[in-house]
Design a protein around this motif. Structure first.
Motif, PDB file in Angstrom:
ATOM      1  N   GLN A 226      42.558  30.859  39.218  1.00  0.00           N
ATOM      2  CA  GLN A 226      41.374  31.332  39.135  1.00  0.00           C
ATOM      3  C   GLN A 226      40.983  32.349  38.060  1.00  0.00           C
ATOM      4  O   GLN A 226      41.694  33.384  38.247  1.00  0.00           O
ATOM      5  N   ALA A 227      39.930  32.363  37.154  1.00  0.00           N
ATOM      6  CA  ALA A 227      39.520  33.210  36.385  1.00  0.00           C
ATOM      7  C   ALA A 227      39.297  34.499  37.240  1.00  0.00           C
ATOM      8  O   ALA A 227      38.490  34.398  38.284  1.00  0.00           O
ATOM      9  N   PRO A 228      39.225  35.721  36.747  1.00  0.00           N
ATOM     10  CA  PRO A 228      38.803  36.692  37.449  1.00  0.00           C
ATOM     11  C   PRO A 228      37.018  37.032  37.470  1.00  0.00           C
ATOM     12  O   PRO A 228      36.499  36.554  36.759  1.00  0.00           O
ATOM     13  N   THR A 229      37.009  37.275  38.677  1.00  0.00           N
ATOM     14  CA  THR A 229      35.494  37.497  39.037  1.00  0.00           C
ATOM     15  C   THR A 229      35.527  38.858  39.862  1.00  0.00           C
ATOM     16  O   THR A 229      36.423  39.224  40.451  1.00  0.00           O
ATOM     17  N   TYR A 230      34.194  39.376  40.076  1.00  0.00           N
ATOM     18  CA  TYR A 230      34.200  40.819  40.733  1.00  0.00           C
ATOM     19  C   TYR A 230      34.290  40.565  42.298  1.00  0.00           C
ATOM     20  O   TYR A 230      34.821  41.457  42.879  1.00  0.00           O
ATOM     21  N   SER A 231      33.942  39.163  42.677  1.00  0.00           N
ATOM     22  CA  SER A 231      33.959  39.267  43.962  1.00  0.00           C
ATOM     23  C   SER A 231      35.355  38.224  44.709  1.00  0.00           C
ATOM     24  O   SER A 231      35.238  37.880  45.684  1.00  0.00           O
ATOM     25  N   ASN A 232      36.094  37.802  43.435  1.00  0.00           N
ATOM     26  CA  ASN A 232      37.384  37.453  43.935  1.00  0.00           C
ATOM     27  C   ASN A 232      38.534  38.004  44.791  1.00  0.00           C
ATOM     28  O   ASN A 232      39.120  38.902  44.088  1.00  0.00           O
ATOM     29  N   SER A 233      38.696  37.843  45.984  1.00  0.00           N
ATOM     30  CA  SER A 233      39.706  38.805  46.778  1.00  0.00           C
ATOM     31  C   SER A 233      40.973  38.647  46.484  1.00  0.00           C
ATOM     32  O   SER A 233      41.762  39.602  46.614  1.00  0.00           O
ATOM     33  N   TRP A 234      41.516  37.544  45.626  1.00  0.00           N
ATOM     34  CA  TRP A 234      42.757  37.530  45.379  1.00  0.00           C
ATOM     35  C   TRP A 234      42.829  38.503  44.418  1.00  0.00           C
ATOM     36  O   TRP A 234      44.084  38.901  44.095  1.00  0.00           O
ATOM     37  N   TYR A 235      41.942  38.905  43.580  1.00  0.00           N
ATOM     38  CA  TYR A 235      42.073  39.856  42.630  1.00  0.00           C
ATOM     39  C   TYR A 235      41.945  41.248  43.099  1.00  0.00           C
ATOM     40  O   TYR A 235      42.690  42.202  43.088  1.00  0.00           O
ATOM     41  N   THR A 236      40.941  41.498  43.829  1.00  0.00           N
ATOM     42  CA  THR A 236      40.701  42.638  44.455  1.00  0.00           C
ATOM     43  C   THR A 236      41.630  43.342  45.630  1.00  0.00           C
ATOM     44  O   THR A 236      41.865  44.330  45.187  1.00  0.00           O
ATOM     45  N   ASN A 237      42.122  42.268  46.430  1.00  0.00           N
ATOM     46  CA  ASN A 237      43.058  42.672  47.391  1.00  0.00           C
ATOM     47  C   ASN A 237      44.243  43.184  46.619  1.00  0.00           C
ATOM     48  O   ASN A 237      44.999  44.004  46.974  1.00  0.00           O
ATOM     49  N   TRP A 238      44.673  42.185  45.770  1.00  0.00           N
ATOM     50  CA  TRP A 238      45.932  42.518  44.952  1.00  0.00           C
ATOM     51  C   TRP A 238      45.664  43.539  44.133  1.00  0.00           C
ATOM     52  O   TRP A 238      46.788  44.689  44.169  1.00  0.00           O
ATOM     53  N   LEU A 239      44.813  44.012  43.574  1.00  0.00           N
ATOM     54  CA  LEU A 239      44.532  45.337  42.700  1.00  0.00           C
ATOM     55  C   LEU A 239      44.585  46.632  43.813  1.00  0.00           C
ATOM     56  O   LEU A 239      45.326  47.627  43.317  1.00  0.00           O
ATOM     57  N   ALA A 240      43.873  46.418  44.503  1.00  0.00           N
ATOM     58  CA  ALA A 240      44.034  47.519  45.657  1.00  0.00           C
ATOM     59  C   ALA A 240      45.555  47.501  46.298  1.00  0.00           C
ATOM     60  O   ALA A 240      46.010  49.038  46.338  1.00  0.00           O
ATOM     61  N   SER A 241      46.320  46.638  46.515  1.00  0.00           N
ATOM     62  CA  SER A 241      47.546  46.820  46.915  1.00  0.00           C
ATOM     63  C   SER A 241      48.540  47.463  45.900  1.00  0.00           C
ATOM     64  O   SER A 241      49.429  48.311  46.154  1.00  0.00           O
ATOM     65  N   ILE A 242      48.613  47.067  44.512  1.00  0.00           N
ATOM     66  CA  ILE A 242      49.655  47.411  43.651  1.00  0.00           C
ATOM     67  C   ILE A 242      49.167  48.971  43.287  1.00  0.00           C
ATOM     68  O   ILE A 242      50.189  49.428  43.126  1.00  0.00           O
ATOM     69  N   LEU A 276      37.548  45.504  35.963  1.00  0.00           N
ATOM     70  CA  LEU A 276      38.010  45.654  37.479  1.00  0.00           C
ATOM     71  C   LEU A 276      39.230  46.510  37.512  1.00  0.00           C
ATOM     72  O   LEU A 276      39.614  47.353  38.389  1.00  0.00           O
ATOM     73  N   LEU A 277      40.122  46.815  36.429  1.00  0.00           N
ATOM     74  CA  LEU A 277      41.410  47.680  36.141  1.00  0.00           C
ATOM     75  C   LEU A 277      40.692  49.145  36.218  1.00  0.00           C
ATOM     76  O   LEU A 277      41.016  50.038  36.887  1.00  0.00           O
ATOM     77  N   ALA A 278      39.489  49.127  35.507  1.00  0.00           N
ATOM     78  CA  ALA A 278      38.978  50.491  35.530  1.00  0.00           C
ATOM     79  C   ALA A 278      38.323  51.113  36.835  1.00  0.00           C
ATOM     80  O   ALA A 278      38.418  52.162  37.092  1.00  0.00           O
ATOM     81  N   GLU A 279      37.747  49.952  37.690  1.00  0.00           N
ATOM     82  CA  GLU A 279      37.364  50.274  38.999  1.00  0.00           C
ATOM     83  C   GLU A 279      38.388  50.906  40.042  1.00  0.00           C
ATOM     84  O   GLU A 279      38.030  51.567  40.796  1.00  0.00           O
ATOM     85  N   TYR A 280      39.581  50.319  39.675  1.00  0.00           N
ATOM     86  CA  TYR A 280      40.766  50.841  40.473  1.00  0.00           C
ATOM     87  C   TYR A 280      41.588  51.830  39.599  1.00  0.00           C
ATOM     88  O   TYR A 280      42.649  52.214  40.016  1.00  0.00           O
ATOM     89  N   ASP A 281      40.857  52.410  38.850  1.00  0.00           N
ATOM     90  CA  ASP A 281      41.456  53.615  37.958  1.00  0.00           C
ATOM     91  C   ASP A 281      42.796  53.370  37.405  1.00  0.00           C
ATOM     92  O   ASP A 281      43.713  54.128  37.513  1.00  0.00           O
ATOM     93  N   ILE A 282      43.141  51.997  37.008  1.00  0.00           N
ATOM     94  CA  ILE A 282      43.967  51.651  36.238  1.00  0.00           C
ATOM     95  C   ILE A 282      44.001  51.687  34.783  1.00  0.00           C
ATOM     96  O   ILE A 282      42.893  51.386  34.151  1.00  0.00           O
TER      97      ILE A 282
END
Length: 480
Positions: A226-242, A276-282
């Protein structure tokens, strides 16, 4: 279908072969689509703003390489300045079904992967290794034990040990990207939970980085379908975990392969990912769209469109591959054909040769060999249908593509004085057509439509593109 073998060819600068101009009668036969110019259908090229040297970021292929490295003549790769191959032995049958079928079947896939790696390095290209394919996701069944089932990771660590040892023993570390797991959000490659995949990702990252011998290997992810979106938990949960587990990859990856859906557009998806990267301070990282373009997008008109979008955001790109079985491992990800070509070839067809370029190959050839100097700042049309990639060197060269639409679009070329032209006046522009003859259809070269004299004012020149089919691409050359 157009007949392309009637054109006599001659050679222009930097070896691109371009056929002789069409006659006046042939040009008159084209449909005359005349939509008025608006902001919505106009792309912009700014000759005054340079964006760095060309690296041919879009010249990557997913599979497409026979295990016999000499089968496809090497010039088909060198002539497009190949930058990436991505592979891992997918869709090979017994005795090469992958790790889950035993060590011998693991080596069937590893050996195919190694051969593809060697060809990539022969051309100075990087190689993205697909461990999920070497593991054997395309040969699972109802009794398959997936990594981490019931909290047991022992077999997966055995797999990693074997794979990393073979990588090291075969001198595969230079130029290697380890794409930890492909499309876990799609049923075909991961049949377990999101949390189990995230656990796999973090474990793999920590495991590889714990050994100094593997520090030169780049790690990548998430490679979601899936393309990234702000609400896609596959992206957001992965980003928080890494972030929380210190497992940030060296290369962030995404797939843009869902027809013309607006999210599957570099101009939409990449800015969202960057936000999204900026939101997670990456910190800003290298991005690789390591699968781009659906099968219907793999025509000359769309190729220029994809190149332009990837180049604008400095993202690497690897063409998707929609073929099956042996065909997956042939045709350089669908930019070549041969007499026996088809979408699911048998063993005899797979080993045959007689390769020739299709229409898309000529786009990549022009892109890599002719578009020299410095890249130019460009903006796609507001309706997103037209995009353009530009360079300025000995002359200005523009590669334009309309994505699966017909009608009239426009290029506004601004700041003409920056290349030595007057603010108003006349200029001759060379127009080049890139025909398409189907996925396996031979094309002998682009067609030189000759020069047309344009009048311009206010330091801005406008070129109309009359797109009367879904497949033709365009280039324009302006002498300084």
């Amino acid at each position: 279908m157009k007949a392309f073998n009637i054109f006599l060819a001659f050679t222009v600068s930097l070896s691109t072969t371009i056929a002789t101009p069409l006659t006046y009668t042939q040009l008159r036969a084209r449909s005359n689509i005349n939509d008025p110019q608006t902001e919505n259908n106009t792309a912009i090229v700014n000759l005054n703003v340079k964006t760095g040297y060309p690296k041919h970021l879009a010249s990557g292929i997913l599979y497409g390489v026979p295990d016999n490295r000499t089968q496809i003549p090497s010039h088909f790769f060198s002539d497009i300045d190949l930058q990436y191959i991505r592979a891992g032995g997918a869709q090979l049958d017994e005795p090469a079904r992958g790790w889950i079928w035993g060590l011998d079947e693991y080596y069937g896939r590893f050996n195919s992967t190694y051969s593809n790696y060697k060809l990539a390095r022969q051309h100075g290209a990087a190689f993205v290794l697909l461990p999920h394919d070497i593991w054997g996701t395309d040969h699972v069944n109802s009794s398959t034990v997936w990594p981490g089932d019931n909290g047991d990771w022992s077999n997966y660590y055995d797999f990693l040990d074997q794979l990393l040892s073979d990588i090291r023993r075969n001198d595969m570390i230079d130029g290697l990207v380890f794409d930890i797991w492909n499309e876990p959000d799609g049923f075909f490659f991961w049949q377990r939970s999101q949390s189990q995949w995230i656990d796999l990702y973090v474990r793999t990252s920590i495991y590889i980085r714990s050994t100094s011998a593997y520090h030169k290997i780049k790690l990548s992810g998430p490679s979601l379908a899936q393309a990234p979106t702000y609400s896609n938990s596959w992206y957001t949960n992965w980003l928080a975990s890494i972030v929380g587990n210190h497992s940030i990859p060296d290369q962030f990856t995404m797939h843009l392969e869902d027809g013309t859906d607006s999210n599957f557009n570099p101009g939409v998806a990449i800015p969202i990912f960057q936000s999204l990267l900026a939101e997670y301070d990456i910190a800003p990282q290298e991005i690789n769209v390591n699968e781009y373009a659906t099968f219907d997008n793999q025509v000359a008109s769309c190729t220029g469109w994809w190149i332009a979008g990837l180049e604008r955001y400095n993202a690497w790109g690897i063409r998707g591959n929609w073929l099956s079985g042996y065909s997956l491992h042939d045709y350089a990800a669908n930019i070549l054909g041969k007499p026996a070509a088809n979408e699911n070839e048998n063993a005899a067809e797979y080993s045959s040769n007689g390769y020739f370029p299709n229409g898309e190959w000529h786009i990549y050839h022009y892109y890599s060999k002719n578009m020299t100097g410095l890249r130019l700042k460009t903006i796609s049309s507001s309706d997103s249908h037209l995009d353009v990639y530009g360079t300025v060197g000995d002359k200005v060269r523009l590669l334009a593509g309309v994505r699966l639409q017909v009608g009239t679009w426009y290029l506004n070329i601004t700041h003409l004085t920056s290349i030595g032209l007057a603010e108003s006046g006349n200029v001759n522009i060379r127009k080049i057509e890139f025909p398409d003859n189907g996925h396996f259809g031979e094309v002998f070269g682009p067609i030189d439509l000759g020069y047309e004299r344009y009048t311009y004012t206010d330091n801005t020149l406008t070129i109309a593109i009359e797109q009367d089919d879904y497949s033709t691409g365009w280039a324009f050359e302006i002498s300084k």
